[in-house]
Write an enzyme that holds these catalytic residues in place. Structure first.
Site, PDB file in Angstrom:
ATOM      1  N   ASP A  88       0.873  -1.164   0.000  1.00  0.00           N
ATOM      2  CA  ASP A  88       0.000   0.000   0.000  1.00  0.00           C
ATOM      3  C   ASP A  88       0.916   1.222   0.000  1.00  0.00           C
ATOM      4  OD1 ASP A  88      -2.151   1.672  -0.115  1.00  0.00           O
ATOM      5  OD2 ASP A  88      -3.231   0.756   1.548  1.00  0.00           O
TER       6      ASP A  88
HETATM    7  C1  NOJ Z   1      -3.930   3.914  -0.059  1.00  0.00           C
HETATM    8  C2  NOJ Z   1      -5.141   3.049   0.114  1.00  0.00           C
HETATM    9  O1  NOJ Z   1      -5.116   2.412   1.361  1.00  0.00           O
HETATM   10  C3  NOJ Z   1      -5.274   2.005  -0.977  1.00  0.00           C
HETATM   11  O2  NOJ Z   1      -6.494   1.332  -0.806  1.00  0.00           O
HETATM   12  C4  NOJ Z   1      -5.162   2.637  -2.328  1.00  0.00           C
HETATM   13  O3  NOJ Z   1      -5.340   1.681  -3.328  1.00  0.00           O
HETATM   14  C5  NOJ Z   1      -3.800   3.300  -2.437  1.00  0.00           C
HETATM   15  N1  NOJ Z   1      -3.686   4.321  -1.412  1.00  0.00           N
HETATM   16  C6  NOJ Z   1      -3.561   3.904  -3.810  1.00  0.00           C
HETATM   17  O4  NOJ Z   1      -4.287   5.052  -3.981  1.00  0.00           O
END
Ligand code: NOJ
Length: 752
Positions: free
Chosen positions: A296
Site C-alpha cells: 500500500d
Molecule cells: C492507499 C489506500 O489504502 C489504498 O487502498 C489505495 O489503493 C492506495 N492508497 C492507492 O491510492
C-alpha cells in the site's frame, strides 16, 4: 488541472529535450517474440536485466495525483527520466488514454529494454459512471449484477489507459467508525468472499483490453483496525484470522485475482508488508497464489515508523524477504536493492521471483506485444459515461437502497399529485454526493435527490429548504423555512446523514451518528404532523436511534453514485420496490460499536426474560443492534413457514436438504433475500451464534408461495483451525432460515 499540467510538461519534455540515445536491445530477443510461451520470455528478459532494472520493476510511482502523503516528490521531469532509465515498473494515478500513451511511449522507446509500464488506478466503484459504494452494492445480494457493474467500471477504465485497479477491498470490518467499511462488503466473511470473487471476475473478465487486473486488498485483516482508526494497529488471533478475516481474500484469490496489496496494519506484531507468514506461507504456499503483490502507499517505508525496520534498506530487505514485491511510493526498493544484493541480505532468487511475477502480468496482458492497446482515444470517448452504463448504474443504485422503516405504509408515495417538501442541504448538493474514491466521476453530472424527485413529481409540486448547512449546523431561520414548506405539503422528504466526503480512506469518525442539527430539524418536522420520510446518505451505517423515533419511514441511501437521485426517486415513488438488505448491523449507540450478528455467545449471554444480573450486556442500552445484519423491508411483506430438514441426523460426507416456504403476503410483487444460517454448539474453537452460509434472492407475486431449498454439506458445517485447515466435527447444530439474521425459523441437526 494537475494532470493537464503534467501532460504539458511531459510533451514539452518530449519535444525539447532529453535527446536520449540509448542502444536499444536487439529486436530479435526472445522476450520480444510473441510466439514464445510467457515463461520463456520472462526468463529471457530476466537474464538481460541489470540489478538496477530489476529494482526498477519493483518501483511504482504516482503520476498526476497523490492518494497518499507526498514524499519528496522528484517532480514529473525527474520521474520521466527514471522511466527512461528503467527505474520504474508501474505508475498509478496517470489518467486517460492520451497521458498513459505518452508515458508508455517513453518506457517503450527510450528505455534500454523497452519494458512497458503497468498503469494502476483506484477504480473502486466506477471510473466515469459512478456506481454505489461497494458496501451499498453488496446490500443488493445480487452477485450477477455486482459482476456486471464491475465490468462496466473495468471497460471504462481500460478504455482510458488503465491496466489495473486497486480493488476489490476484501477487508471484513464491523466497526463503523472506520471510514473504509464503504469499500468492503460488510461484516460477514462468507458473503464478502462471494462479493469479492464476483468483483474480481467483473474487473478481470478474460484479461483482454476491455478489462483490468484486480488487486485484492488490504492483505490481511486490515478491517480489524483498533478503534476503527485508519492506519492503526491490528491484533487478531490465528483462529479469527482464518475464520473471520481471510475468507474474502481467499475467495478473491481463488477467483483468479492477478494481484494482492499489502495492508498498512500489523499481524502478530509485524507490519503486514513484512509478514512472511501472511505473504509467503498463507498467500503463496497455502493458497498457491501465482500473481504479484504491491505494497500500500508507502507501507514498506512505514515499517520503519512502526518500529520494525531500522532504516529504508532494512525495510526493503524485510519486505522482499517476506515475499512482498512492488513498492508503491516508498522508493525503498529502487534505492536499496542493488546494495542489499551485494551485501547478501537478499538473494537473486528472491528478486527474480518478485520481478518475474510482475513481468509475467505484463506479458499476459499483451503489453510487450502491443503496449498501447489500452490507449485508444476514440475507444475512450465511445466508452465513457454512455447511456447504457448509466442505466446499469441506476439499476445498481436502486438495488442498493435499504428500507429500514415504513410505518403505516407511508411509502411508496404513489400519489402523483402529492405536494412534496424536500428538506436537507444534501438533497441539493452535488459536492456532497460522492466520496473520495470516484476515479474520474464528475459531480456535475450526478443526479441529486431534489433533481430526481422533481423529475417524478414535477417542479411545481416540489419545494426545497436546506434545513441545515454544509457544516451540519442549523438555526431557527433554516428550521422555520423547512417547517413552512412542510406545512404546505402532503409529505416531507428529509435528506440527512453525512456528506460523501466523510466516507473512505482517512475518514475515521469517533461519532458515526446523525448530526445533532439534523435531529433538531427532524423534531421540528415531526411536530408539523406531516408524514416524515428520512432519506439517509452516508458511506457507512450511522447510529439511527433518534431518527427511528422521529421518522415515519427511513430509506437508507448510502452513497449511490451518478444516478443517486433518480434511483431514490424511483424507490420513493414505488417505480422500484426496495430489495436491499443491510450487510452491516446498525448499532443502537456509539458505545455499542463494534456490534455484529456473528458474535460469540459468551459464557453469560443475555437472559431471555431480560431479568437478573451478571450477564453480558449494557446497563444503559440494549445488547442488540437497532437493525440487524440482513435486514431490509419491501413494499410487500414476506412470511416464512415450514422449515424442514431432510434428516435431523446425518453423517460426515452426506448432504442434508433444508427447505422453507416463503410467501408474499402483501399486495405487490417483490423480491426477498432468503437467508440461511447455522450454529455449531460445541467445537474445538468456539463458533459464532449464527453464521450466514447460504442465501437466495427470490421474486414472488402477491399471494405466491415458493419452497426454497438449500444443501447443508460438510463445507457449510466446517470451520478453520488455527493453521487454516477446514475441520468438521460431529455434534449438534442449528439451521436457521429467515429474511434477516434476527427473525428466523430454526431446526436442529446432529452430525455423527
Ligand atoms: C492507499 C489506500 O489504502 C489504498 O487502498 C489505495 O489503493 C492506495 N492508497 C492507492 O491510492
Amino acid at each position: 488541472m494537475l494532470l493537464r499540467k503534467f501532460y504539458l510538461l511531459l510533451t514539452a519534455g518530449l519535444l525539447t529535450g532529453f535527446a536520449y540515445s540509448q542502444k536499444k536491445q536487439d529486436g530479435s530477443a526472445m522476450y520480444k517474440n510473441a510466439a514464445l510461451p510467457v515463461e520463456t520470455r520472462v526468463k529471457d528478459l530476466l537474464k538481460r536485466m541489470t540489478v538496477e532494472e530489476k529494482a526498477g520493476q519493483l518501483n511504482q510511482l504516482t503520476g498526476g495525483a497523490f492518494t497518499g502523503p507526498a514524499l519528496n516528490d522528484a517532480g514529473q521531469q525527474a520521474k520521466m527520466q527514471m522511466v527512461r532509465d528503467g527505474k520504474v515498473g508501474s505508475m498509478l494515478n496517470v489518467i486517460g488514454a492520451t497521458e498513459t500513451k505518452a508515458i508508455q511511449t517513453i518506457a517503450i522507446e527510450d528505455s534500454r529494454l523497452g519494458i512497458p509500464l503497468l498503469f494502476g488506478y483506484d477504480v473502486i466503484h466506477g471510473y466515469k459512471t459512478i456506481f454505489p459504494i461497494p458496501l451499498a452494492e453488496a446490500c443488493s445480494w445480487n452477485l450477477n449484477n455486482i459482476e456486471k457493474n464491475t465490468g462496466v467500471a473495468a471497460r471504462e477504465a481500460a478504455s482510458a489507459g488503465i491496466h489495473w485497479t486497486f480493488a476489490p477491498m476484501c477487508d471484513v470490518g464491523n466497526d463503523i467508525r472506520w471510514g473504509r467499511v464503504m469499500e468492503g462488503a460488510g461484516e460477514d466473511p462468507w458473503y464478502a468472499g462471494l462479493v469479492s470473487a464476483a468483483r474480481v471476475k467483473g474487473f478481470q473478465g478474460n484479461l483482454d483490453e476491455q478489462h483490468v487486473l484486480a488487486c485484492v486488498k488490504h492483505f490481511a485483516a486490515y478491517g480489524a483496525v483498533e478503534a476503527g482508526r485508519e492506519y492503526n494497529y491490528t491484533d487478531v488471533s490465528r483462529v479469527a484470522l482464518w475464520n473471520k478475516y481471510l475468507p474474502p481474500y481467499e475467495a478473491a484469490v481463488k477467483a483468479g485475482a492477478a494481484s494482492v496489496m499489502n495492508g498498512f496494519n500489523t499481524f502478530e506484531g509485524v507490519p503486514v508488508s513484512g509478514s512472511h507468514y501472511l505473504v509467503t506461507d498463507v498467500l503463496k504456499k497455502k493458497w498457491g497464489f501465482t500473481g504479484f503483490l504491491v505494497s500500500d502507499w508507502a507501507s514498506f517505508g512505514e515499517m520503519i515508523t512502526w518500529g520494525y525496520a531500522a532504516d529504508a534498506a532494512d525495510a526493503a530487505a524485510k519486505a522482499l524477504q517476506a515475499g512482498s514485491m512492488m513498492d508503491m511510493e516508498a522508493r525503498v526498493m529502487i534505492a536499496h536493492l542493488p546494495e542489499l544484493l551485494k551485501q547478501g541480505k537478499v538473494t537473486v532468487h528472491q528478486l527474480d521471483e518478485a520481478v518475474g511475477r510482475i513481468l509475467e502480468a505484463k506479458f499476459k496482458l499483451g503489453l510487450f506485444d502491443n503496449p498501447y492497446k489500452y490507449c485508444d482515444v476514440n475507444r475512450e470517448k465511445a466508452t465513457l459515461f454512455t447511456a447504457a452504463n448509466r442505466q446499469q448504474a441506476l439499476q445498481a443504485a436502486q438495488e442498493a437502497v435499504v428500507l429500514l422503516k415504513n410505518n403505516n405504509k407511508v411509502l411508496p408515495i404513489s400519489n402523483k399529485s402529492a405536494r412534496i417538501a424536500v428538506v436537507g442541504h444534501y438533497a441539493d448538493s452535488k459536492e456532497d454526493l460522492f466520496d473520495f474514491w470516484i476515479a474520474q466521476g464528475e459531480f456535475k453530472s450526478a443526479v441529486t435527490l431534489l433533481e430526481g424527485v422533481r423529475k417524478v413529481w414535477g417542479a411545481e409540486q416540489v419545494s426545497f429548504a436546506a434545513g441545515y448547512r454544509a457544516d451540519a449546523t442549523t438555526d431557527d431561520k433554516l428550521i422555520a423555512e423547512a417547517i413552512a414548506n412542510a406545512a404546505k405539503s402532503d409529505v416531507v422528504l428529509v435528506n440527512i446523514g453525512l456528506s460523501g466526503k466523510m466516507a473512505g480512506e482517512d475518514r475515521s469518525l469517533a461519532n458515526p451518528v446523525v448530526p445533532e442539527a439534523q435531529v433538531q430539524l427532524l423534531k421540528a418536522l415531526k411536530a408539523t404532523g406531516k408524514p416524515v420520510i428520512a432519506v439517509v446518505s452516508a458511506g457507512r451505517p450511522l447510529v439511527l436511534t433518534a431518527v427511528e423515533e422521529l421518522a415515519d419511514a427511513i430509506v437508507y441511501g448510502w452513497i449511490l453514485g451518478t444516478e443517486s437521485g433518480n434511483a431514490l426517486a424511483n424507490i420513493l415513488s414505488g417505480v422500484a420496490n426496495p430489495t436491499g438488505k443491510t450487510v452491516m448491523s446498525f448499532p443502537y449507540a456509539v458505545g455499542q460499536i463494534p456490534v455484529y450478528y456473528n458474535h460469540f455467545n459468551t459464557g453469560r449471554p443475555v437472559q431471555t426474560d431480560g431479568q437478573g444480573n451478571w450477564y453480558s450486556r449494557y446497563r444503559d442500552i440494549p445488547r442488540e443492534p437497532l437493525y440487524p445484519f440482513g435486514f431490509g423491508l419491501s413494499y410487500t411483506s414476506f412470511q416464512y413457514s415450514n422449515l424442514q430438514l431432510s434428516s435431523a441426523l446425518t453423517d460426515k460426507g452426506k448432504v442434508v436438504t433444508a427447505t422453507v416456504t416463503v410467501s408474499n403476503t402483501g399486495d405487490r410483487e417483490g423480491e426477498e433475500v432468503v437467508q440461511w444460517y447455522i450454529r455449531d454448539y460445541a467445537a474445538a474453537v468456539i463458533r459464532p451464534v449464527k453464521e450466514l452460509k447460504g442465501f437466495e434472492k427470490v421474486s414472488l407475486k402477491p399471494g405466491e408461495s415458493k419452497q426454497i431449498s438449500w444443501k447443508v454439506d460438510d463445507k457449510v458445517l466446517s470451520f478453520y483451525d488455527a493453521s487454516g485447515n477446514l475441520v468438521l466435527e460431529s455434534g449438534k447444530f442449528t439451521v436457521y432460515a429467515g429474511g434477516n439474521s434476527r427473525d428466523v425459523l430454526e431446526a436442529s441437526l446432529e452430525v455423527r
